[in-house]
Every structure is written in C-alpha cells, then in structure tokens.
Design a protein around this motif. Structure first.
Motif, mmCIF file in Angstrom:
data_model
loop_
_atom_site.group_PDB
_atom_site.id
_atom_site.type_symbol
_atom_site.label_atom_id
_atom_site.label_comp_id
_atom_site.label_asym_id
_atom_site.label_seq_id
_atom_site.Cartn_x
_atom_site.Cartn_y
_atom_site.Cartn_z
ATOM 1 N N PHE A 1 26.687 45.017 52.656
ATOM 2 C CA PHE A 1 27.488 45.658 51.605
ATOM 3 C C PHE A 1 28.963 45.345 51.825
ATOM 4 C CE2 PHE A 1 23.740 48.318 52.115
ATOM 5 C CZ PHE A 1 23.290 48.386 50.800
ATOM 6 N N GLU A 2 29.634 45.042 50.716
ATOM 7 C CA GLU A 2 31.075 44.850 50.783
ATOM 8 C C GLU A 2 31.715 45.553 49.608
ATOM 9 O OE1 GLU A 2 31.187 40.650 50.715
ATOM 10 O OE2 GLU A 2 31.053 40.448 52.896
ATOM 11 N N SER A 3 33.009 45.814 49.728
ATOM 12 C CA SER A 3 33.704 46.512 48.638
ATOM 13 C C SER A 3 33.860 45.572 47.444
ATOM 14 C CB SER A 3 35.058 46.994 49.129
ATOM 15 O OG SER A 3 35.767 47.538 48.052
ATOM 16 N N HIS A 4 33.264 45.956 46.321
ATOM 17 C CA HIS A 4 33.349 45.136 45.108
ATOM 18 C C HIS A 4 33.563 46.038 43.922
ATOM 19 C CE1 HIS A 4 32.160 41.319 46.796
ATOM 20 N NE2 HIS A 4 31.142 41.918 47.431
ATOM 21 N N ASN A 5 34.111 45.436 42.856
ATOM 22 C CA ASN A 5 34.167 46.178 41.601
ATOM 23 C C ASN A 5 32.986 45.740 40.756
ATOM 24 O OD1 ASN A 5 34.968 47.030 38.813
ATOM 25 N ND2 ASN A 5 36.669 47.847 40.035
ATOM 26 N N ILE A 6 32.229 46.722 40.294
ATOM 27 C CA ILE A 6 30.999 46.385 39.569
ATOM 28 C C ILE A 6 31.318 45.617 38.287
ATOM 29 C CG2 ILE A 6 30.789 48.502 38.188
ATOM 30 C CD1 ILE A 6 27.756 48.386 39.120
ATOM 31 N N VAL B 1 29.781 56.178 39.794
ATOM 32 C CA VAL B 1 30.059 55.056 38.896
ATOM 33 C C VAL B 1 28.726 54.677 38.280
ATOM 34 C CG1 VAL B 1 30.695 52.631 38.787
ATOM 35 C CG2 VAL B 1 32.032 54.195 40.191
ATOM 36 N N ALA B 2 28.744 54.426 36.970
ATOM 37 C CA ALA B 2 27.474 54.157 36.304
ATOM 38 C C ALA B 2 27.467 52.790 35.650
ATOM 39 C CB ALA B 2 27.207 55.228 35.275
ATOM 40 N N LEU B 3 26.280 52.168 35.701
ATOM 41 C CA LEU B 3 26.029 50.924 34.980
ATOM 42 C C LEU B 3 24.899 51.239 34.012
ATOM 43 C CD1 LEU B 3 26.110 47.772 34.621
ATOM 44 C CD2 LEU B 3 24.395 47.661 36.427
ATOM 45 N N ASN C 1 36.231 50.711 43.126
ATOM 46 C CA ASN C 1 35.381 49.807 43.899
ATOM 47 C C ASN C 1 34.270 50.573 44.614
ATOM 48 O OD1 ASN C 1 36.984 47.771 43.096
ATOM 49 N ND2 ASN C 1 37.470 47.029 45.169
ATOM 50 N N LEU C 2 33.174 49.838 44.902
ATOM 51 C CA LEU C 2 32.038 50.469 45.581
ATOM 52 C C LEU C 2 31.549 49.533 46.673
ATOM 53 C CD1 LEU C 2 30.017 51.395 42.406
ATOM 54 C CD2 LEU C 2 31.016 53.077 43.943
#
Ligand code: ADP
Ligand code: MG
Length: 458
Positions: free
Chosen positions: A315-320, A391-393, A351-352
């Motif tokens: 896992f890395e910090s990313h913006n969905i 955060v929702a997708l 970011n998540l």
C-alpha cells in the motif's frame, strides 16, 4: 423526582388540575340536581299529607315549607335540564360558564337551606338541621378553592343570621343556634378545604406519575430501537464474515492449485506454438484456437489467484482520482464497444493507502459488470466523493437491477448469471476491498444499480 424540586413543573399542572376539578364538580351537579328534583317531589307529597292532616292551620311555617319545596323543585329541574343538554365530554371543554353554573347551584342549595332553617323551621320546630345538612353536603360534594368556599359559606351564613334574628324571638335558643351554626360553617369550611387539598395533591401525583411513565416508555422505545439496529448490524457482519471465510478458503486453494496447473499449461502452450509453425494453414486455425483457449484458461486462473494474494499487498499513499483517471482509457474503450455513455465525476478527496493495481482491477470489474448489465445505450457513471470518515468510489449503471437471490450471493466465487461469465469479478472485488479495510454497499432498483465502495480515512 422530589415533590418540591419539581415546583416549576407543578405550576404547569395547576391549570389542568383546576379544569379537572371543575369538570368533576360539573358532572356531580348534573346527578345531584336530578336527585334533589326527585327529593323535592317526595317532599311535596309530604307537604300534601301535612295539609290533609291539618298541620297547615297550626303553623303557617308549613305553607312556606311547601313554597321552598316548590322552589327547590323548579330550580333543580331547570339545572337537570340544562346540564343534561350541555354535556362536556372532557375536562378540556370546561369554560368559565360551567364554573359559574356550578358555583351558583351550590350557592342556591346553601341559601335555600339557610332560609329554611333560619326562618321557616323556626316557625315550626325551631331546629337548624336543614342548614347543617346543606353545609356538610356542599363541603363533601364539591371541590372549590378556599376563597370560593369562604364566599359561599359567608353569604349563606349572613342570610341565616338575619333571618334567625328576625324569626327566633327566644334569646336563649337564638344564641344556641348562632353558636351551633357558626361551628357548622367553620367546620364545613375547613372540611371543604382539606378535601380540596387532598384531591389536588392526588392529581398532582398522578400527573407526575403519568409523565414518568411516558418518559420511561420513550426511553425503553429508544433502547429497543438501538438493540434491533445492533442485531441487524451483527447479522450483516456475520454474513459478511462468512463471505470472507469462503473467499479465504478459495484463495488458499487457488494459490496452491493455480501454480501446479499453470506450469504444465505453459509447457503445453510452448509446444503448441512450436507445432503450429509446422502445420498447413487449415490446421493452424485449430492450433490458434487451442492457444486462445489456453490463454483464456490462464486468465481465469490469474483472476482466480488474485482473489487472495498470498504475497502481502503493498500500500502506498495515492489519490483515488488519479487512479480512476489513469484507468479511464481502458474503461472508455470498453464502454464504446458496448455503445454506452460514460460519465465521470471526480470530487476532491484526500489521499488514501492504496494498491494501484488492485484498485484498477476493482474499477474495471465493476465497470464491466455495469456495462454488461445494460443492453446498450445506457449511461455508466463513475463518481468519487468523501464523507466525514470515508472516501467513496461509486459505479452506477442503468441496468435492470439485481434480484434478491442474486444479491444474497454477490461475491461468491463462481456465482454467475451470465452464459459466459466466470463469477469471479465480484469475488475479486470483495477480496481487494477487504484487504483495503473497506466495505462495499450495493443499491439496486429496477432502473439501475450502484456499487459504492467505501475506504476508511486513516
Ligand atoms: P460475472 O460478471 O462473471 O457473472 P461477477 O462476480 O462479476 O461475475 O458478477 C456476479 C453476478 O452478479 C453477475 O452474474 C450478475 O448477475 C450480478 N451482477 C454483478 N454486477 C451487476 C450489475 N451491475 N447489474 C446487475 N447484475 C450484476
Ligand atoms: Mg463480472
């Protein structure tokens, strides 16, 4: 709750209690006037006997007694008729008019008995029994505030005294009556006040009790509601857990078997490619088909394998939003071949901790399902947004929705309703989301389905 602490509440009840007491007074007057009317008829009959026996000649007091009974009869008849015509259904309907109606009736009874005792009876036998009975009766039957009681007894007592002074010439008897009547009036007054106070307090307690019961009922209701909610929540969690358990088992199997199957497959594929070159063009087609089928089997195995990664996901910090944007070309191509419209709405989200490959896979699988659910010409919508803690997708389609029995099985490996489906797409999605500590929520109706994937903000 102590009686004295709740003084402010008590004031609110004051008005209601007065209404109820007057209401009871009013209803009592209704019955009381009827009884007195019947009594007056009997008394008139007695008057008649007195007349026949010649008593009227001995004292004219009997004649006045007859008149007083006539008055009693008329007034009580009038009251009976009025109060049976105007029936007040509840204490709320009590007005000043009803209050007045009752007080005047009490005053009438007291005054009539005062007149009878102070004047008429002095002409006959010199007793004051009637006034004594009248005073006690009013004290016991009616519930008035002290000042109204004082007014009633005061007025009737004055009338009594004046008449007694005029009609009783014997000074000793007159003083005796004066003392007795004063005592009766004073006792009646206190009796009336004590009874009023008792009733008043009784009602106050009832009001408090009622409030307490209502309050407790409300508390119980909320407790019950949250308990039901919790039970539902738990059931949902259990189903979720069972699903994950199945996924894990399948995943473990997949990890061990896929490896063993893939190796020989690679060998077979290699030889097939080798042999293909040596064949004539007609057989080549057959070889191509074999290789294609092997590739298909391989891709199913890959998908199967990705249900549960044995390697731990990185896992890395990313913006969905970035991941969605970079996956868009693939998705767009899919949509176009199906003649569907694709809309994307990306809102600002934090970011998540994410794994790019897995999120891409997730998006692709959801989009593919959405597109497959629409028989061309629909709109597929991808949306990101954030709530307070998540955060929702969201992937929405305009398909026919998901039936209940399908809904219950969503995410079960190999469960599919499609002829050429693998039933692995959603199983993979659930695996990915569970590794991201997220959750999937499905909203479905006959005009479309939305898969909401929620990721917790760490
Ligand atoms: P597959 O797509 O290979 O059938 P999935 O695991 O992706 O396998 O989906 C399982 C089943 O869930 C599908 O066969 C379909 O019945 C149902 N399903 C999934 N997504 C949707 C959707 N967006 N609309 C309607 N049904 C869906
Ligand atoms: Mg699918």
């Amino acid at each position: 709750m102590g009686f004295f602490q709740s003084q402010h509440i008590t004031e609110n009840y004051e008005y209601a209690i007065e209404q109820i007491l007057t209401y009871e007074n009013y209803n009592r007057t209704r019955k009381f006037s009827v009884i007195l009317f019947l009594a007056s008829i009997i008394l008139l009959f007695v008057d008649h006997i007195n007349k026949v026996e010649g008593l009227w000649i001995i004292s004219d007091g009997y004649k006045y007694l007859f008149y007083s009974h006539v008055i009693l009869g008329f007034v009580t008849l009038f009251y009976s008729l009025v109060s049976y015509r105007i029936i007040v259904p509840t204490a709320k309907g009590i007005t000043r008019y009803h209050k007045f109606h009752v007080i005047v009736f009490s005053l009438f009874i007291l005054t009539l008995t005062a007149v009878t005792s102070g004047w008429i009876d002095q002409k006959i036998h010199g007793q004051i029994t009637v006034y004594v009975i009248g005073s006690f009766m009013i004290a016991v039957m009616y519930s008035y505030k002290p000042r109204i009681t004082a007014l009633l007894y005061g007025l009737s007592f004055v009338a009594f005294m004046i008449l007694l002074t005029i009609s009783q010439k014997d000074l000793v008897i007159r003083h005796g009556h004066f003392v007795n009547a004063s005592l009766v009036v004073v006792i009646s007054y206190f009796l009336s006040n004590v009874l009023h106070k008792l009733k008043h307090q009784d009602m106050l307690h009832k009001c408090h009790l009622e409030d307490l019961v209502t309050e407790r009922t409300k508390e119980l209701q909320t407790a019950n509601d949250s308990l039901t909610q919790e039970i539902l929540e738990r059931k949902r969690a259990e189903i979720e857990m069972a699903k994950l358990d199945r996924l894990n088992l399948i995943g473990e199997m997949a990890a061990s078997i896929s490896h063993e199957v893939r190796n020989p497959m690679t060998t077979v594929k290699g030889f097939l490619q080798l042999l293909r070159h040596k064949q004539n063009s007609r057989d080549r087609e057959h070889f191509d088909l074999m290789i294609e089928e092997l590739d298909r089997a391989n891709s199913i195995l890959s998908e199967f394998l990705s249900i549960s990664r044995t390697k731990s996901t990185i896992f890395e910090s990313h913006n969905i939003n970035d991941i969605v944007t970079s996956t868009l070309p693939l998705v767009q191509a899919d949509a176009q071949t199906n003649d569907n419209l694709l809309t994307v709405e990306l809102n600002n989200v934090p970011n998540l901790q994410l794994n790019i490959q897995e999120i891409r896979q997730l998006l692709l699988n959801l989009v593919r399902n959405g597109l497959e659910a629409m028989s061309g010409g629909g709109q597929l919508r991808i949306r990101t947004f954030s709530t307070n803690s998540e955060v929702a997708l969201a992937v929405s389609d305009e398909g026919k929705g998901i039936e209940q029995f399908v809904l219950e099985k969503l995410g079960t490996p190999f469960f599919t309703t499609k002829e050429k489906g693998t039933g692995l797409g959603l199983a993979v999605c659930y695996g990915i989301v569970s590794r991201h500590n997220g959750r999937i929520n499905v909203e479905t109706s006959p005009i479309g389905t939305t898969f909401n994937v929620y990721f917790e903000l760490s």
